[in-house]
Design a protein around this motif. Structure first.
Motif, mmCIF file in Angstrom:
data_model
loop_
_atom_site.group_PDB
_atom_site.id
_atom_site.type_symbol
_atom_site.label_atom_id
_atom_site.label_comp_id
_atom_site.label_asym_id
_atom_site.label_seq_id
_atom_site.Cartn_x
_atom_site.Cartn_y
_atom_site.Cartn_z
ATOM 1 N N ILE A 164 -8.193 8.218 9.044
ATOM 2 C CA ILE A 164 -7.608 6.961 8.579
ATOM 3 C C ILE A 164 -8.427 5.762 9.052
ATOM 4 O O ILE A 164 -8.544 4.756 8.358
ATOM 5 N N HIS A 165 -9.040 5.878 10.222
ATOM 6 C CA HIS A 165 -9.858 4.786 10.741
ATOM 7 C C HIS A 165 -11.124 4.609 9.917
ATOM 8 O O HIS A 165 -11.567 3.481 9.673
ATOM 9 N N LEU A 166 -11.699 5.699 9.469
ATOM 10 C CA LEU A 166 -12.866 5.620 8.585
ATOM 11 C C LEU A 166 -12.481 5.007 7.243
ATOM 12 O O LEU A 166 -13.218 4.191 6.682
ATOM 13 N N GLN A 167 -11.324 5.403 6.754
ATOM 14 C CA GLN A 167 -10.842 4.869 5.483
ATOM 15 C C GLN A 167 -10.622 3.357 5.585
ATOM 16 O O GLN A 167 -10.964 2.608 4.668
ATOM 17 N N LEU A 168 -10.066 2.909 6.697
ATOM 18 C CA LEU A 168 -9.878 1.468 6.910
ATOM 19 C C LEU A 168 -11.217 0.742 6.949
ATOM 20 O O LEU A 168 -11.356 -0.341 6.377
ATOM 21 N N ALA A 169 -12.205 1.328 7.595
ATOM 22 C CA ALA A 169 -13.526 0.707 7.661
ATOM 23 C C ALA A 169 -14.158 0.608 6.274
ATOM 24 O O ALA A 169 -14.753 -0.424 5.927
ATOM 25 N N GLU A 170 -14.021 1.661 5.491
ATOM 26 C CA GLU A 170 -14.557 1.640 4.130
ATOM 27 C C GLU A 170 -13.886 0.559 3.290
ATOM 28 O O GLU A 170 -14.540 -0.174 2.548
ATOM 29 N N LEU A 171 -12.577 0.463 3.415
ATOM 30 C CA LEU A 171 -11.842 -0.564 2.666
ATOM 31 C C LEU A 171 -12.262 -1.959 3.092
ATOM 32 O O LEU A 171 -12.428 -2.850 2.264
ATOM 33 N N TYR A 172 -12.448 -2.139 4.382
ATOM 34 C CA TYR A 172 -12.834 -3.448 4.895
ATOM 35 C C TYR A 172 -14.148 -3.915 4.278
ATOM 36 O O TYR A 172 -14.318 -5.084 3.932
ATOM 37 N N HIS A 173 -15.077 -2.982 4.122
ATOM 38 C CA HIS A 173 -16.403 -3.335 3.621
ATOM 39 C C HIS A 173 -16.500 -3.367 2.098
ATOM 40 O O HIS A 173 -17.560 -3.657 1.566
ATOM 41 N N SER A 174 -15.402 -3.095 1.405
ATOM 42 C CA SER A 174 -15.446 -3.102 -0.054
ATOM 43 C C SER A 174 -14.736 -4.328 -0.638
ATOM 44 O O SER A 174 -14.231 -4.298 -1.743
ATOM 45 N N GLN A 175 -14.711 -5.410 0.104
ATOM 46 C CA GLN A 175 -14.069 -6.630 -0.376
ATOM 47 C C GLN A 175 -14.905 -7.270 -1.475
ATOM 48 O O GLN A 175 -16.124 -7.130 -1.452
ATOM 49 N N PRO A 176 -14.356 -7.969 -2.419
ATOM 50 C CA PRO A 176 -12.925 -8.224 -2.638
ATOM 51 C C PRO A 176 -12.222 -6.957 -3.138
ATOM 52 O O PRO A 176 -12.827 -6.122 -3.805
ATOM 53 N N TRP A 177 -10.944 -6.849 -2.800
ATOM 54 C CA TRP A 177 -10.193 -5.641 -3.084
ATOM 55 C C TRP A 177 -9.523 -5.682 -4.450
ATOM 56 O O TRP A 177 -9.086 -6.722 -4.905
ATOM 57 N N THR A 178 -9.422 -4.493 -5.031
ATOM 58 C CA THR A 178 -8.636 -4.337 -6.256
ATOM 59 C C THR A 178 -7.181 -4.125 -5.837
ATOM 60 O O THR A 178 -6.887 -3.899 -4.654
ATOM 61 N N MET A 179 -6.279 -4.149 -6.794
ATOM 62 C CA MET A 179 -4.866 -3.905 -6.481
ATOM 63 C C MET A 179 -4.677 -2.502 -5.906
ATOM 64 O O MET A 179 -3.895 -2.324 -4.974
ATOM 65 N N GLU A 180 -5.403 -1.523 -6.430
ATOM 66 C CA GLU A 180 -5.293 -0.155 -5.918
ATOM 67 C C GLU A 180 -5.763 -0.080 -4.463
ATOM 68 O O GLU A 180 -5.174 0.618 -3.643
ATOM 69 N N GLN A 181 -6.821 -0.813 -4.172
ATOM 70 C CA GLN A 181 -7.332 -0.810 -2.793
ATOM 71 C C GLN A 181 -6.364 -1.523 -1.853
ATOM 72 O O GLN A 181 -6.233 -1.133 -0.695
ATOM 73 N N LEU A 182 -5.686 -2.547 -2.339
ATOM 74 C CA LEU A 182 -4.693 -3.233 -1.503
ATOM 75 C C LEU A 182 -3.528 -2.317 -1.170
ATOM 76 O O LEU A 182 -3.026 -2.322 -0.041
ATOM 77 N N VAL A 183 -3.113 -1.506 -2.138
ATOM 78 C CA VAL A 183 -2.044 -0.541 -1.886
ATOM 79 C C VAL A 183 -2.516 0.486 -0.861
ATOM 80 O O VAL A 183 -1.799 0.817 0.089
ATOM 81 N N GLU A 184 -3.743 0.976 -1.035
ATOM 82 C CA GLU A 184 -4.319 1.942 -0.099
ATOM 83 C C GLU A 184 -4.443 1.332 1.305
ATOM 84 O O GLU A 184 -4.144 1.983 2.310
ATOM 85 N N LEU A 185 -4.864 0.085 1.366
ATOM 86 C CA LEU A 185 -4.994 -0.600 2.647
ATOM 87 C C LEU A 185 -3.650 -0.695 3.352
ATOM 88 O O LEU A 185 -3.546 -0.415 4.548
ATOM 89 N N GLN A 186 -2.613 -1.032 2.616
ATOM 90 C CA GLN A 186 -1.283 -1.138 3.216
ATOM 91 C C GLN A 186 -0.821 0.221 3.740
ATOM 92 O O GLN A 186 -0.250 0.318 4.830
ATOM 93 N N GLN A 187 -1.077 1.278 2.980
ATOM 94 C CA GLN A 187 -0.706 2.623 3.434
ATOM 95 C C GLN A 187 -1.474 3.005 4.696
ATOM 96 O O GLN A 187 -0.895 3.560 5.631
ATOM 97 N N CYS A 188 -2.755 2.697 4.727
ATOM 98 C CA CYS A 188 -3.575 2.995 5.907
ATOM 99 C C CYS A 188 -3.075 2.232 7.131
ATOM 100 O O CYS A 188 -2.997 2.786 8.237
ATOM 101 N N LEU A 189 -2.740 0.973 6.934
ATOM 102 C CA LEU A 189 -2.247 0.163 8.049
ATOM 103 C C LEU A 189 -0.913 0.691 8.572
ATOM 104 O O LEU A 189 -0.664 0.687 9.777
ATOM 105 N N GLN A 190 -0.072 1.165 7.676
ATOM 106 C CA GLN A 190 1.213 1.721 8.088
ATOM 107 C C GLN A 190 1.004 2.992 8.922
ATOM 108 O O GLN A 190 1.628 3.172 9.975
ATOM 109 N N ILE A 191 0.103 3.861 8.478
ATOM 110 C CA ILE A 191 -0.195 5.088 9.218
ATOM 111 C C ILE A 191 -0.801 4.743 10.576
ATOM 112 O O ILE A 191 -0.439 5.330 11.603
ATOM 113 N N ASN A 192 -1.705 3.780 10.599
ATOM 114 C CA ASN A 192 -2.344 3.371 11.851
ATOM 115 C C ASN A 192 -1.326 2.780 12.824
ATOM 116 O O ASN A 192 -1.380 3.062 14.027
ATOM 117 N N ALA A 193 -0.399 1.982 12.307
ATOM 118 C CA ALA A 193 0.628 1.390 13.175
ATOM 119 C C ALA A 193 1.481 2.483 13.813
ATOM 120 O O ALA A 193 1.780 2.434 15.015
#
Length: 77
Positions: A4-33
Motif C-alpha cells: 500500500i505504501h508503494l501504491q501511495l507513492a505511485e499515486l503521489y507522483h502521477s498528479q494531476p489525479w483522475t477521479m479513479e485515482q482519487l478514489v484509489e488514493l482515498q482507499q489507500c489512505l484508509q488502509i494506511n490509517a
C-alpha cells in the motif's frame, strides 16, 4: 514497507489525479490509517505488558505485531 505504501507513492507522483485515482488514493489512505492505528495500539499494549512484566502477553503481542508488519493486518486485538 507494505504494498500500500508503494501504491501511495505511485499515486503521489502521477498528479494531476483522475477521479479513479482519487478514489484509489482515498482507499489507500484508509488502509494506511488502519495500519497506523493497529501498530500504535500494539505498541502501547506491548509497553503495558512490559511494564507489568507479563512476558506471555508481551510475546503474544510481538507475534501480532510481526504479523501486522508482514501482512498489513493485525490478528484480533
Amino acid at each position: 514497507m507494505l504494498s500500500i505504501h508503494l501504491q501511495l507513492a505511485e499515486l503521489y507522483h502521477s498528479q494531476p489525479w483522475t477521479m479513479e485515482q482519487l478514489v484509489e488514493l482515498q482507499q489507500c489512505l484508509q488502509i494506511n490509517a488502519r495500519y497506523c492505528w493497529d501498530t500504535l495500539k500494539l505498541r502501547q499494549l506491548s509497553n503495558l505488558a512490559a511494564a507489568t512484566q507479563d512476558t506471555e502477553w508481551l510475546n503474544e503481542l510481538r507475534i501480532r505485531e510481526d504479523a501486522l508488519r508482514l501482512t498489513g493486518r493485525a490478528p484480533l486485538l
